[in-house]
Design an enzyme around this catalytic site. Structure first.
Site, short mmCIF file in Angstrom:
data_model
loop_
_atom_site.label_atom_id
_atom_site.label_comp_id
_atom_site.label_asym_id
_atom_site.label_seq_id
_atom_site.Cartn_x
_atom_site.Cartn_y
_atom_site.Cartn_z
N PHE A 15 0.85 -1.19 0.00
CA PHE A 15 0.00 0.00 0.00
C PHE A 15 0.89 1.24 0.00
O PHE A 15 1.35 1.68 1.05
CB PHE A 15 -0.90 0.00 1.24
CG PHE A 15 -1.56 -1.34 1.50
CD1 PHE A 15 -2.77 -1.66 0.88
CD2 PHE A 15 -0.96 -2.28 2.33
CE1 PHE A 15 -3.37 -2.88 1.10
CE2 PHE A 15 -1.58 -3.52 2.56
CZ PHE A 15 -2.77 -3.82 1.94
N ASP A 66 9.73 -6.99 10.84
CA ASP A 66 8.30 -7.34 10.80
C ASP A 66 8.12 -8.70 11.48
O ASP A 66 8.94 -9.60 11.27
CB ASP A 66 7.81 -7.44 9.33
CG ASP A 66 6.30 -7.26 9.19
OD1 ASP A 66 5.56 -7.91 9.96
OD2 ASP A 66 5.88 -6.51 8.30
N SER A 119 8.71 -5.30 16.67
CA SER A 119 9.64 -4.16 16.67
C SER A 119 10.29 -3.90 18.03
O SER A 119 11.49 -3.67 18.13
CB SER A 119 8.86 -2.95 16.15
OG SER A 119 9.40 -1.75 16.57
N ASP A 136 6.25 2.17 9.34
CA ASP A 136 5.10 1.76 8.52
C ASP A 136 4.58 0.41 9.01
O ASP A 136 4.24 -0.47 8.23
CB ASP A 136 5.53 1.71 7.05
CG ASP A 136 4.34 1.58 6.10
OD1 ASP A 136 3.22 1.98 6.49
OD2 ASP A 136 4.55 1.09 4.98
N HIS A 139 -0.77 0.15 12.81
CA HIS A 139 -1.34 1.50 12.71
C HIS A 139 -2.18 1.89 13.91
O HIS A 139 -2.87 2.91 13.88
CB HIS A 139 -2.15 1.62 11.41
CG HIS A 139 -1.27 1.76 10.20
ND1 HIS A 139 -0.10 1.04 10.06
CD2 HIS A 139 -1.36 2.54 9.09
CE1 HIS A 139 0.46 1.37 8.91
NE2 HIS A 139 -0.28 2.27 8.30
MG MG Z 1 1.79 2.20 5.06
#
Ligand code: MG
Length: 205
Positions: A15, A66, A119, A136, A139
């Site tokens: 994205f 990740d 993380s 990133d 969220h």
């Molecule tokens: Mg993003």
């Protein structure tokens, strides 16, 4: 932008807008001449391809972090669930094979260091200064803020703190990345550079 193959980039799940990718490439090209770059949120390698290509040009390294089990909104039944990414062996989302395939296809295995961990765990004993941090990952506010508080202390002077998915209109997207961006500005430790689309760019003083 001669080093980036946008047809290849388009074929990688993820994205990101093209103007954001172009900016990310320029920032990574500048930063990686001074030290390694670090990103949180590898997913299938869409941004690692961009940043990694810049790092490769400078003989630098991209640490790409990740847990590869997908964020909240990518789980089964959630808005961004992608059935291709569901691993029947693990019985959960697993983006690692897709990420490794991207590195293989892009010939970036000599440059991108995958770190398969949450993380905060990856950052627990971290001691290497980095020239750029790209946030990133998850969220939610807690995820995004913890990425900021874990990694921003490792940013070199003049290094870039780059945050994706900043929306000023809540109707366009979640507000956590914007809130974290504003918290970073409030510390007084960063200079605000121009944004590109939803990409916020700060430079450490
Ligand atoms: Mg993003």
């Amino acid at each position: 932008m001669t080093m980036i193959d946008f047809d290849f980039w388009d074929s990688v799940k993820g994205f990101m807008a093209k103007d954001e990718a172009e900016r990310l490439y320029q920032l990574a090209l500048e930063a990686s001449g001074r030290g390694p770059v670090l990103e949180i949120g590898s997913y299938c390698g869409k941004s690692a391809y961009i940043i990694g290509t810049a790092c490769q040009q400078n003989g630098s390294v991209l640490y790409s972090i990740d847990h590869h089990s997908g964020s909240e909104e990518q789980q089964k039944g959630a808005e961004y669930f992608d059935p291709d990414l569901f691993d029947p062996l693990l019985q959960r989302v697993n983006t690692l094979p897709f990420f490794l395939q991207t590195l293989d296809r892009a010939l970036l295995e000599d440059t991108v260091v995958p770190i398969v961990a949450a993380s905060q765990i990856a950052g627990k004993c971290w001691a290497t200064p980095v020239s750029m941090v790209f946030i990133d990952g998850g969220h939610s506010f807690d995820d995004a803020y913890s990425d900021f508080s874990t990694w921003s202390p490792h940013l070199m002077a003049d290094g870039f703190l780059v945050i994706h998915d900043i929306f000023f209109d809540p109707a366009q997207g979640g507000q956590a990345p914007r809130q974290v961006y504003e918290k970073a500005v409030q510390t007084g430790n960063y200079k605000e550079l121009a944004m590109t689309h939803t990409l916020g760019v700060l430079q450490k003083k």
